[in-house]
Design a protein around this motif. Sequence first.
Motif, PDB file in Angstrom:
ATOM      1  N   VAL A   1       0.856  -1.193   0.000  1.00 30.03           N
ATOM      2  CA  VAL A   1       0.000   0.000   0.000  1.00 30.03           C
ATOM      3  C   VAL A   1       0.887   1.235   0.000  1.00 30.03           C
ATOM      4  CG1 VAL A   1      -1.763   1.316   1.232  1.00 30.03           C
ATOM      5  CG2 VAL A   1      -1.841  -1.191   1.252  1.00 30.03           C
TER       6      VAL A   1
ATOM      7  N   ALA B   1      -9.804  -8.133  -0.211  1.00 28.25           N
ATOM      8  CA  ALA B   1      -8.787  -7.453   0.584  1.00 28.25           C
ATOM      9  C   ALA B   1      -9.449  -6.446   1.508  1.00 28.25           C
ATOM     10  CB  ALA B   1      -7.787  -6.751  -0.330  1.00 28.25           C
TER      11      ALA B   1
ATOM     12  N   LEU C   1      -8.437  -2.785   3.692  1.00 28.31           N
ATOM     13  CA  LEU C   1      -7.509  -1.665   3.826  1.00 28.31           C
ATOM     14  C   LEU C   1      -7.763  -1.022   5.180  1.00 28.31           C
ATOM     15  CD1 LEU C   1      -5.374   0.032   2.206  1.00 28.31           C
ATOM     16  CD2 LEU C   1      -7.294   1.484   1.481  1.00 28.31           C
TER      17      LEU C   1
ATOM     18  N   TRP D   1      -1.165   3.193   6.577  1.00 33.01           N
ATOM     19  CA  TRP D   1      -2.087   2.425   5.746  1.00 33.01           C
ATOM     20  C   TRP D   1      -1.506   1.044   5.465  1.00 33.01           C
ATOM     21  CZ3 TRP D   1      -6.955   3.737   4.513  1.00 33.01           C
ATOM     22  CH2 TRP D   1      -7.321   5.091   4.618  1.00 33.01           C
TER      23      TRP D   1
ATOM     24  N   GLY E   1      -2.697  -3.063   3.780  1.00 31.43           N
ATOM     25  CA  GLY E   1      -3.679  -3.879   3.091  1.00 31.43           C
ATOM     26  C   GLY E   1      -3.414  -5.355   3.330  1.00 31.43           C
TER      27      GLY E   1
ATOM     28  N   ILE F   1      -2.109  -1.279  -3.820  1.00 32.20           N
ATOM     29  CA  ILE F   1      -3.153  -0.278  -3.594  1.00 32.20           C
ATOM     30  C   ILE F   1      -2.484   1.055  -3.289  1.00 32.20           C
ATOM     31  CG2 ILE F   1      -5.134   0.395  -2.174  1.00 32.20           C
ATOM     32  CD1 ILE F   1      -5.524  -2.582  -1.515  1.00 32.20           C
TER      33      ILE F   1
END
Length: 277
Positions: free
Chosen positions: A46, A196, A198, A205, A207, A265
């Motif tokens: 991420v 997934a 998050l 952050w 994931g 992501i």
Amino acid sequence: MRRRHPAYRGASAASRVGAVFVSLCAVGGALWPVSGQAQVFASIPVEASAVAAPPASGSAVRVRVQAADAAALARFLGRPEGEDTRQGHVVLTLAPGRQADLDVALDALAASFIIDHADPAVQQLKAQLLQQRPGEPVDGARVVAFVASVMRSEPAQTPYASAVARNLRGDCTEHALLSAALARALGIPARVVHGAVLVVVNGQWQGYGHAWIQTQESGQWVLRDSALWSEPGPIYYLPSLVLSNEGPGHRLSLLQGLARLPSRIEVLGLAQDPGGR
């Protein structure tokens, strides 16, 4: 060494193929304190831009998701294909605790090969759930709260919902199987979703691969997650597959979603649109 989400370490066929899904996009491992216990989840890379600060509870976020077949992911989520999908990604707005509407044909009340809710072990748990607050209506929220209360979060070899009902241990795949089975046993349509999540952990952050269920209530599909039921959030869900084949060939159904799984992501920032996609 690459480490997997514990939910995919079970011996069931669904768990093994799920492990293949997540291991293809996992990079390293990460500790996420789930319900007071640190657990290892398969991490998805991420990135966050400078404006993508950790959100307040309830805030939607805008994300760019890379996948091997971004066009297939966009179609699955009901998004139009465009220039972004041709470049290998799709831009989405995610609202916490919600997911895009998914048009998947499935008998969501059936007793199936892996969601075998007619089994006595599942029926016994159904009776136990109803005895806790007799006379009160039962919805998906009550089902997942009950599953969270009786399950132990640890690796287990549980190929069917009935095996989960007997062992009462496992991770998100096992939580999802048992939640779906109990919901169906109570007359609530339910389906298992892989994808997934998050989240923000210690201000960062992150994931992870995950599995949860949806229940159909008042004509709408509602996201329900017993594995992360007590987590404060916000948690953002990105589905890649609804398990539509629950028979002996369910491994093929899982493989069909392989190319839709996120490989990376990017969090672009907070979003005004709370629509969830």
